[in-house]
Design a protein around this motif. Sequence first.
Motif, PDB file in Angstrom:
ATOM      1  N   ASP A  39       0.851  -1.201   0.000  1.00  0.00           N
ATOM      2  CA  ASP A  39       0.000   0.000   0.000  1.00  0.00           C
ATOM      3  C   ASP A  39       0.883   1.246   0.000  1.00  0.00           C
ATOM      4  O   ASP A  39       1.471   1.611   1.010  1.00  0.00           O
ATOM      5  CB  ASP A  39      -0.907  -0.012   1.232  1.00  0.00           C
ATOM      6  N   GLN A  40       0.965   1.907  -1.151  1.00  0.00           N
ATOM      7  CA  GLN A  40       1.855   3.063  -1.266  1.00  0.00           C
ATOM      8  C   GLN A  40       1.334   4.291  -0.530  1.00  0.00           C
ATOM      9  O   GLN A  40       2.048   5.290  -0.423  1.00  0.00           O
ATOM     10  CB  GLN A  40       2.090   3.385  -2.741  1.00  0.00           C
ATOM     11  N   GLN A  41       0.112   4.239  -0.040  1.00  0.00           N
ATOM     12  CA  GLN A  41      -0.423   5.349   0.743  1.00  0.00           C
ATOM     13  C   GLN A  41      -0.210   5.144   2.239  1.00  0.00           C
ATOM     14  O   GLN A  41      -0.547   6.010   3.041  1.00  0.00           O
ATOM     15  CB  GLN A  41      -1.927   5.495   0.463  1.00  0.00           C
ATOM     16  N   LYS A  42       0.359   4.014   2.591  1.00  0.00           N
ATOM     17  CA  LYS A  42       0.516   3.678   4.005  1.00  0.00           C
ATOM     18  C   LYS A  42       1.916   3.989   4.486  1.00  0.00           C
ATOM     19  O   LYS A  42       2.892   3.768   3.783  1.00  0.00           O
ATOM     20  CB  LYS A  42       0.209   2.184   4.207  1.00  0.00           C
ATOM     21  N   GLN A  43       1.992   4.494   5.693  1.00  0.00           N
ATOM     22  CA  GLN A  43       3.273   4.773   6.320  1.00  0.00           C
ATOM     23  C   GLN A  43       3.628   3.585   7.214  1.00  0.00           C
ATOM     24  O   GLN A  43       3.147   3.450   8.333  1.00  0.00           O
ATOM     25  CB  GLN A  43       3.187   6.063   7.153  1.00  0.00           C
ATOM     26  N   TYR A  44       4.446   2.679   6.700  1.00  0.00           N
ATOM     27  CA  TYR A  44       4.765   1.461   7.436  1.00  0.00           C
ATOM     28  C   TYR A  44       5.790   1.727   8.525  1.00  0.00           C
ATOM     29  O   TYR A  44       6.650   2.596   8.393  1.00  0.00           O
ATOM     30  CB  TYR A  44       5.329   0.400   6.489  1.00  0.00           C
ATOM     31  N   LYS A  45       5.684   0.936   9.582  1.00  0.00           N
ATOM     32  CA  LYS A  45       6.691   0.955  10.621  1.00  0.00           C
ATOM     33  C   LYS A  45       7.830   0.014  10.241  1.00  0.00           C
ATOM     34  O   LYS A  45       7.625  -0.959   9.524  1.00  0.00           O
ATOM     35  CB  LYS A  45       6.093   0.516  11.958  1.00  0.00           C
ATOM     36  N   LEU A  46       8.999   0.314  10.723  1.00  0.00           N
ATOM     37  CA  LEU A  46      10.135  -0.564  10.490  1.00  0.00           C
ATOM     38  C   LEU A  46       9.843  -1.918  11.131  1.00  0.00           C
ATOM     39  O   LEU A  46       9.458  -1.990  12.296  1.00  0.00           O
ATOM     40  CB  LEU A  46      11.401   0.040  11.097  1.00  0.00           C
ATOM     41  N   PRO A  47       9.958  -3.019  10.369  1.00  0.00           N
ATOM     42  CA  PRO A  47       9.650  -4.337  10.936  1.00  0.00           C
ATOM     43  C   PRO A  47      10.444  -4.629  12.188  1.00  0.00           C
ATOM     44  O   PRO A  47      11.614  -4.262  12.307  1.00  0.00           O
ATOM     45  CB  PRO A  47      10.036  -5.299   9.796  1.00  0.00           C
TER      46      PRO A  47
END
Length: 307
Positions: free
Chosen positions: A158-166
């Motif tokens: 999801d390019q609109q999502k701000q992911y957290k570092l795994p």
Amino acid sequence: MKISKNGFFDLEDKSFSTVGFEGDTLMMTYKLAPIPYNSKMYVDNIYYDFDKSDIRESERQTLNKIAALMVDNPHTVLYVNSHTDSRGANEYNEKLSEKRAESVKEYLTGLGLAADRISTEWFGEERLVNNCGDGVPCAEVNHQMNRRSELILAAFTDQQKQYKLPAGTTDPCDLVLAPTVSEEINVDKSQDLPTLYFDFDKSNIREQHRVELDNVANQMKNNPDLKITIEGHTDQRGNEVYNEYLSEKRAKAVVDYLISKGIESDRIEYAYFGKTRPIHDCNSRSCSNAQHQENRRTTLRWSNKGP
């Protein structure tokens, strides 16, 4: 202190402090790591019996491994693209490929994975991997290659999502996605790459070897980082100049075949050795036809193992 920017992993510095600092200006430099959106993490195929959609026992190991990866990597989504061979009506094959896709989804949700992390599509007989279309006589092994579900495990979709570092990743710059199944198979079974044999004084590819090369091409399509080296040889009959020329033709025939299957030419290297590298030394002793045949070969090996 926490630093955020769209398209990059958040960076948090828990040790930041000005306690005891006596100067006027404190300069700190931070580097944000970009989120690798839509990156392939794992790629493989599973195959089906004719007119069946149930998961073979032999294919469950692949699905179990994908399930384990998805549990360990909650930022992933699995894309399942299912297909049939060309036999049967188009409408029936479309329904059959849908059932195959759903069987994968049911198996994985049965292992506890959320259904919304599994995306399914089905194409019937539209996307054959070889020339076994309607009315074309093909061996069963060729039809088998078309009865498949392609499994693509993708990360950060999801390019609109701000992911957290795994979790467990200490250095964002080291966040390199896991090897694909294709890479692992190729590395573990590199010795199983086919050896192609040729008729005396010939360079055309035998029909049975075309199936093997189709499989090599499919592995390379699934893993665009792999490159291959092809080496041509002859038996020891004939003069050196002619045999060098013939071994080049044999290597080049394999190169041309893979290119015809959609593999880019810059991913293929080839070399030719004439009669200088025989398996059996037929100059020092008499050789059988079978031993001469073993010398008339073209070998394949992976040039690299991916990134």
